[in-house]
Design a protein around this motif. Structure first.
Motif, PDB file in Angstrom:
ATOM      1  N   SER A  78       3.873  10.234  -7.253  1.00  0.00           N
ATOM      2  CA  SER A  78       4.759  10.562  -8.134  1.00  0.00           C
ATOM      3  C   SER A  78       4.054  11.070  -9.392  1.00  0.00           C
ATOM      4  O   SER A  78       4.487  11.997 -10.273  1.00  0.00           O
ATOM      5  CB  SER A  78       5.836   9.548  -8.411  1.00  0.00           C
ATOM      6  OG  SER A  78       5.296   8.351  -9.118  1.00  0.00           O
ATOM      7  N   TYR A  79       2.884  10.148  -9.823  1.00  0.00           N
ATOM      8  CA  TYR A  79       2.256  10.722 -11.161  1.00  0.00           C
ATOM      9  C   TYR A  79       1.519  11.973 -10.813  1.00  0.00           C
ATOM     10  O   TYR A  79       1.217  12.456 -11.691  1.00  0.00           O
ATOM     11  CB  TYR A  79       1.272   9.436 -11.610  1.00  0.00           C
ATOM     12  CG  TYR A  79       1.925   8.332 -11.843  1.00  0.00           C
ATOM     13  CD1 TYR A  79       2.902   8.410 -13.079  1.00  0.00           C
ATOM     14  CD2 TYR A  79       1.885   7.204 -11.410  1.00  0.00           C
ATOM     15  CE1 TYR A  79       3.343   7.160 -13.627  1.00  0.00           C
ATOM     16  CE2 TYR A  79       2.583   5.857 -11.829  1.00  0.00           C
ATOM     17  CZ  TYR A  79       3.234   6.090 -13.127  1.00  0.00           C
ATOM     18  OH  TYR A  79       3.777   4.974 -13.590  1.00  0.00           O
ATOM     19  N   GLU A  80       0.755  12.232  -9.578  1.00  0.00           N
ATOM     20  CA  GLU A  80       0.063  13.447  -9.424  1.00  0.00           C
ATOM     21  C   GLU A  80       0.877  14.586  -9.517  1.00  0.00           C
ATOM     22  O   GLU A  80       0.513  15.679  -9.683  1.00  0.00           O
ATOM     23  CB  GLU A  80      -0.483  13.590  -7.787  1.00  0.00           C
ATOM     24  CG  GLU A  80      -1.276  12.511  -7.858  1.00  0.00           C
ATOM     25  CD  GLU A  80      -2.191  12.312  -6.355  1.00  0.00           C
ATOM     26  OE1 GLU A  80      -1.594  12.994  -5.538  1.00  0.00           O
ATOM     27  OE2 GLU A  80      -3.094  11.749  -6.295  1.00  0.00           O
ATOM     28  N   ASP A  81       2.393  14.638  -9.415  1.00  0.00           N
ATOM     29  CA  ASP A  81       3.261  15.747  -9.361  1.00  0.00           C
ATOM     30  C   ASP A  81       3.291  16.318 -10.922  1.00  0.00           C
ATOM     31  O   ASP A  81       3.708  17.459 -11.211  1.00  0.00           O
ATOM     32  CB  ASP A  81       4.439  15.441  -8.953  1.00  0.00           C
ATOM     33  CG  ASP A  81       4.659  15.259  -7.539  1.00  0.00           C
ATOM     34  OD1 ASP A  81       3.733  15.664  -6.905  1.00  0.00           O
ATOM     35  OD2 ASP A  81       5.543  14.636  -6.928  1.00  0.00           O
ATOM     36  N   PHE A  82       2.856  15.350 -11.867  1.00  0.00           N
ATOM     37  CA  PHE A  82       2.920  15.954 -13.322  1.00  0.00           C
ATOM     38  C   PHE A  82       1.889  16.763 -13.894  1.00  0.00           C
ATOM     39  O   PHE A  82       0.914  16.670 -13.625  1.00  0.00           O
ATOM     40  CB  PHE A  82       3.124  14.483 -14.392  1.00  0.00           C
ATOM     41  CG  PHE A  82       4.634  13.904 -14.035  1.00  0.00           C
ATOM     42  CD1 PHE A  82       5.550  14.546 -14.313  1.00  0.00           C
ATOM     43  CD2 PHE A  82       4.543  12.797 -13.486  1.00  0.00           C
ATOM     44  CE1 PHE A  82       7.036  13.981 -14.618  1.00  0.00           C
ATOM     45  CE2 PHE A  82       5.672  11.977 -13.341  1.00  0.00           C
ATOM     46  CZ  PHE A  82       6.940  12.616 -13.847  1.00  0.00           C
TER      47      PHE A  82
ATOM     48  N   ASN B 293       0.840  -1.193  -0.075  1.00  0.00           N
ATOM     49  CA  ASN B 293      -0.040   0.049   0.070  1.00  0.00           C
ATOM     50  C   ASN B 293       0.816   1.377   0.096  1.00  0.00           C
ATOM     51  O   ASN B 293       0.604   2.212  -0.743  1.00  0.00           O
ATOM     52  CB  ASN B 293      -1.027  -0.260   1.215  1.00  0.00           C
ATOM     53  CG  ASN B 293      -1.894   1.218   1.161  1.00  0.00           C
ATOM     54  OD1 ASN B 293      -2.386   1.511  -0.036  1.00  0.00           O
ATOM     55  ND2 ASN B 293      -2.424   1.371   2.213  1.00  0.00           N
ATOM     56  N   ARG B 294       1.808   1.339   0.701  1.00  0.00           N
ATOM     57  CA  ARG B 294       2.732   2.466   0.754  1.00  0.00           C
ATOM     58  C   ARG B 294       3.511   2.564  -0.374  1.00  0.00           C
ATOM     59  O   ARG B 294       3.538   3.898  -0.872  1.00  0.00           O
ATOM     60  CB  ARG B 294       3.791   2.215   1.974  1.00  0.00           C
ATOM     61  CG  ARG B 294       4.520   3.413   2.531  1.00  0.00           C
ATOM     62  CD  ARG B 294       5.364   3.003   3.668  1.00  0.00           C
ATOM     63  NE  ARG B 294       4.494   2.280   4.714  1.00  0.00           N
ATOM     64  CZ  ARG B 294       5.291   0.988   5.230  1.00  0.00           C
ATOM     65  NH1 ARG B 294       6.408   0.703   4.869  1.00  0.00           N
ATOM     66  NH2 ARG B 294       4.412   0.629   6.175  1.00  0.00           N
ATOM     67  N   THR B 295       3.869   1.335  -1.344  1.00  0.00           N
ATOM     68  CA  THR B 295       4.853   1.724  -2.477  1.00  0.00           C
ATOM     69  C   THR B 295       3.618   2.095  -3.456  1.00  0.00           C
ATOM     70  O   THR B 295       4.008   3.119  -4.198  1.00  0.00           O
ATOM     71  CB  THR B 295       5.134   0.169  -2.695  1.00  0.00           C
ATOM     72  OG1 THR B 295       5.884  -0.225  -1.801  1.00  0.00           O
ATOM     73  CG2 THR B 295       5.636   0.331  -4.083  1.00  0.00           C
ATOM     74  N   LEU B 296       2.629   1.732  -3.429  1.00  0.00           N
ATOM     75  CA  LEU B 296       1.473   2.214  -4.282  1.00  0.00           C
ATOM     76  C   LEU B 296       1.140   3.526  -4.250  1.00  0.00           C
ATOM     77  O   LEU B 296       0.954   4.416  -5.238  1.00  0.00           O
ATOM     78  CB  LEU B 296       0.224   1.309  -4.412  1.00  0.00           C
ATOM     79  CG  LEU B 296       0.460  -0.219  -4.963  1.00  0.00           C
ATOM     80  CD1 LEU B 296      -0.865  -0.806  -4.753  1.00  0.00           C
ATOM     81  CD2 LEU B 296       0.740  -0.203  -6.163  1.00  0.00           C
ATOM     82  N   LYS B 297       1.041   3.980  -2.887  1.00  0.00           N
ATOM     83  CA  LYS B 297       0.784   5.423  -2.683  1.00  0.00           C
ATOM     84  C   LYS B 297       1.991   6.342  -3.117  1.00  0.00           C
ATOM     85  O   LYS B 297       1.711   7.449  -3.656  1.00  0.00           O
ATOM     86  CB  LYS B 297       0.664   5.616  -1.026  1.00  0.00           C
ATOM     87  CG  LYS B 297      -0.826   5.342  -0.549  1.00  0.00           C
ATOM     88  CD  LYS B 297      -0.896   5.510   0.827  1.00  0.00           C
ATOM     89  CE  LYS B 297      -2.315   5.337   1.316  1.00  0.00           C
ATOM     90  NZ  LYS B 297      -2.431   5.646   2.841  1.00  0.00           N
ATOM     91  N   ASN B 298       3.193   5.990  -2.942  1.00  0.00           N
ATOM     92  CA  ASN B 298       4.297   6.725  -3.499  1.00  0.00           C
ATOM     93  C   ASN B 298       4.463   6.703  -5.138  1.00  0.00           C
ATOM     94  O   ASN B 298       4.722   7.891  -5.399  1.00  0.00           O
ATOM     95  CB  ASN B 298       5.606   5.888  -2.878  1.00  0.00           C
ATOM     96  CG  ASN B 298       5.912   6.351  -1.570  1.00  0.00           C
ATOM     97  OD1 ASN B 298       5.517   7.140  -0.933  1.00  0.00           O
ATOM     98  ND2 ASN B 298       6.532   5.434  -0.842  1.00  0.00           N
ATOM     99  N   LYS B 299       3.759   5.580  -5.591  1.00  0.00           N
ATOM    100  CA  LYS B 299       3.893   5.618  -6.902  1.00  0.00           C
ATOM    101  C   LYS B 299       2.725   6.678  -7.326  1.00  0.00           C
ATOM    102  O   LYS B 299       2.972   7.390  -8.454  1.00  0.00           O
ATOM    103  CB  LYS B 299       3.595   4.324  -7.600  1.00  0.00           C
ATOM    104  CG  LYS B 299       4.892   3.353  -7.598  1.00  0.00           C
ATOM    105  CD  LYS B 299       4.440   2.134  -8.198  1.00  0.00           C
ATOM    106  CE  LYS B 299       5.500   1.122  -8.379  1.00  0.00           C
ATOM    107  NZ  LYS B 299       5.323  -0.349  -8.936  1.00  0.00           N
ATOM    108  N   LEU B 300       1.751   6.666  -6.973  1.00  0.00           N
ATOM    109  CA  LEU B 300       0.483   7.397  -7.309  1.00  0.00           C
ATOM    110  C   LEU B 300       0.883   8.988  -7.005  1.00  0.00           C
ATOM    111  O   LEU B 300       0.977   9.972  -7.727  1.00  0.00           O
ATOM    112  CB  LEU B 300      -0.849   7.159  -6.462  1.00  0.00           C
ATOM    113  CG  LEU B 300      -2.100   7.845  -6.626  1.00  0.00           C
ATOM    114  CD1 LEU B 300      -2.485   7.869  -7.995  1.00  0.00           C
ATOM    115  CD2 LEU B 300      -3.085   7.481  -5.689  1.00  0.00           C
TER     116      LEU B 300
END
Length: 98
Positions: free
Chosen positions: A94-98, A85-92
């Protein structure tokens, strides 16, 4: 063999006032790993917190070994899911920053 990260099962059981058969039973359920060196059995020091918890579950709460096995398997699954869950939140994020 270097035994700096090992503790003798006999010493551990004496300190915690539990029979060595309890540690043997935990080993049979694959809940702990035992290292054999110089005809003596050792626990790894990184397992001590988990073994202490298992002692409390068994002797204070009267949970049998099958119950301890089930509890620890569920706890491992929860830890894995929390990490995922933590890994997926971090990935999400990183995509929100674009």
């Amino acid at each position: 063999m270097d035994t700096t990260h090992l503790i003798s099962i006999q010493q551990f059981c004496t300190h915690y006032k539990v029979p060595e058969a309890f540690i043997d039973a935990l080993y049979e359920y694959d809940l702990v790993q035992i290292t054999i060196t110089d005809n003596d059995n050792f626990l790894q020091t990184n397992q001590l917190n988990d073994v202490e918890k298992m002692i409390r579950l068994h002797y204070d709460l009267h949970i049998n070994l099958e119950g301890i096995d089930a509890i620890y398997n569920l706890l491992k699954q929860v830890e894995y899911l929390q990490l995922e869950n933590r890994t997926l939140k971090n990935k999400l994020n990183s995509y929100e920053d674009f």
